[in-house]
Design a protein around this motif. Structure first.
Motif, short mmCIF file in Angstrom:
data_model
loop_
_atom_site.label_atom_id
_atom_site.label_comp_id
_atom_site.label_asym_id
_atom_site.label_seq_id
_atom_site.Cartn_x
_atom_site.Cartn_y
_atom_site.Cartn_z
N THR A 101 0.83 -1.20 0.00
CA THR A 101 0.00 0.00 0.00
C THR A 101 0.87 1.25 0.00
OG1 THR A 101 -1.77 -1.15 1.19
CG2 THR A 101 -1.80 1.25 1.25
N LEU A 102 1.92 1.25 0.77
CA LEU A 102 2.80 2.42 0.84
C LEU A 102 3.43 2.72 -0.50
CD1 LEU A 102 4.22 4.67 2.36
CD2 LEU A 102 5.98 3.02 3.04
N ILE A 103 4.01 1.72 -1.17
CA ILE A 103 4.66 2.04 -2.44
C ILE A 103 3.63 2.37 -3.52
CG2 ILE A 103 6.80 0.83 -1.94
CD1 ILE A 103 5.88 -1.35 -3.92
N ALA A 159 3.98 5.74 -5.61
CA ALA A 159 4.08 5.64 -7.06
C ALA A 159 2.92 6.30 -7.79
CB ALA A 159 4.17 4.18 -7.48
N GLY A 160 2.01 6.93 -7.06
CA GLY A 160 0.89 7.62 -7.71
C GLY A 160 -0.24 6.70 -8.12
N LEU A 161 -0.29 5.52 -7.54
CA LEU A 161 -1.33 4.54 -7.88
C LEU A 161 -2.50 4.54 -6.91
CD1 LEU A 161 1.06 1.58 -8.76
CD2 LEU A 161 -0.30 2.91 -10.38
N LEU A 162 -2.31 5.10 -5.74
CA LEU A 162 -3.35 5.08 -4.71
C LEU A 162 -3.30 6.38 -3.93
CD1 LEU A 162 -5.52 3.51 -3.06
CD2 LEU A 162 -3.63 2.67 -1.63
N LYS A 163 -4.35 7.16 -4.01
CA LYS A 163 -4.39 8.43 -3.30
C LYS A 163 -4.69 8.19 -1.82
CE LYS A 163 -6.47 13.05 -3.39
NZ LYS A 163 -7.39 13.95 -4.09
N ASP A 182 0.56 10.32 -16.98
CA ASP A 182 1.68 10.68 -17.87
C ASP A 182 2.98 10.75 -17.09
OD1 ASP A 182 2.60 11.66 -20.55
OD2 ASP A 182 3.11 13.44 -19.37
N PHE A 183 2.93 11.30 -15.89
CA PHE A 183 4.12 11.42 -15.05
C PHE A 183 4.68 10.03 -14.71
CE2 PHE A 183 6.32 11.77 -11.00
CZ PHE A 183 7.13 12.88 -11.20
N ARG A 184 3.78 9.12 -14.33
CA ARG A 184 4.22 7.76 -14.02
C ARG A 184 4.87 7.11 -15.24
NH1 ARG A 184 -0.99 6.68 -11.77
NH2 ARG A 184 -1.35 5.35 -13.58
N SER A 185 4.24 7.27 -16.39
CA SER A 185 4.75 6.63 -17.60
C SER A 185 6.15 7.11 -17.94
CB SER A 185 3.80 6.93 -18.77
OG SER A 185 4.29 6.41 -19.97
N LYS A 186 6.44 8.37 -17.71
CA LYS A 186 7.72 8.95 -18.09
C LYS A 186 8.80 8.79 -17.03
CE LYS A 186 5.78 12.48 -21.16
NZ LYS A 186 5.52 13.93 -21.35
N ASN A 187 8.42 8.64 -15.78
CA ASN A 187 9.41 8.73 -14.70
C ASN A 187 9.51 7.51 -13.79
OD1 ASN A 187 10.30 11.74 -14.79
ND2 ASN A 187 8.06 11.82 -14.91
#
Length: 224
Positions: A50-52, A56-60, A83-88
């Motif tokens: 849950t933390l990662i 990682a922007g997958l769970l607010k 988009d941020f996740r995809s690029k970084n």
């Protein structure tokens, strides 16, 4: 790219009753720095995944903030975050996430947003010992081969941040060493690498070590 997470809180209400709230992550603060391998140890159900997912922007989270340098991630809209996740960000999930009707190489390249980087895919396939399986469909692979393919897919874009959720769970000792050394090299190349795992051998590759228990994160008493 530095990640600075403050006061992260994730919980859910059992049976929809507000007075029966279960805490998954309890007011966690953590800073992830580039060029370092951060390892988070903990039992199943401790809140590591849950933390990662939050980082990682997958769970607010219900409360708290996650900053990538000066970008407050959860203050952005969904399209920006995607988009941020995809690029970084490269994310190695714990479960099976490959498309069964694609080959190993096709699955890896599917995640590539910098064009058809076939040479980089071939490099990762060789590093992870998958050359003889390159044209196999993912449905024809063993659990360990699927895991290694998922790792290659997460690294195809040369991400500046890598999250690995139990990356060696299906691997033998030799392949475990290969994977940890590859993630160690990513950190040497400047990426921020976060590994959550039960595997105590990960300690040998860590710069910073945390323990997580019951949603509470703490630095390990013994640091390298």
């Amino acid at each position: 790219m530095t990640i600075d997470a403050k006061n992260i809180l994730v919980s859910y209400t059992k049976n929809g009753k507000k007075d029966n709230t279960i805490s998954i992550i309890n007011s966690v603060d953590i800073t992830i720095v580039p060029g370092k391998v951060t390892v988070i140890f903990g039992r199943s159900g401790s809140g590591k995944t849950t933390l990662i997912s939050v980082l990682a922007g997958l769970l607010k989270p219900q409360e708290g903030s996650v900053l990538y340098d000066d970008i407050d991630l959860y203050q952005q809209n969904d399209d920006f975050i995607s988009d941020f996740r995809s690029k970084n960000i490269g994310f190695i999930p714990q479960g099976q996430s490959l498309l069964s009707n694609l080959t190993i190489k096709e699955n890896i390249l599917l995640a590539n947003n910098n064009g058809n980087d076939s040479d980089r895919a071939e490099e990762l396939i060789e590093l992870l010992g998958l050359s003889e399986r390159e044209e196999y469909l993912s449905s024809q692979l063993s659990g360990g081969e699927l895991r290694r393919c998922a790792i290659a897919r997460a690294l195809i874009n040369q991400p500046s941040v890598v999250f690995a959720d139990e990356p060696t769970g299906d691997l033998d000792d030799d392949n475990t060493q290969i994977v940890f050394e590859l993630l160690r090299q990513k950190a040497k190349d400047g990426a921020a690498v976060v590994i959550v795992t039960h595997d105590e051998s990960a300690y040998n590759y860590a710069d910073i070590v945390y323990r997580m228990d019951g949603g509470v994160l703490a630095l390990s008493d013994t640091q390298k």
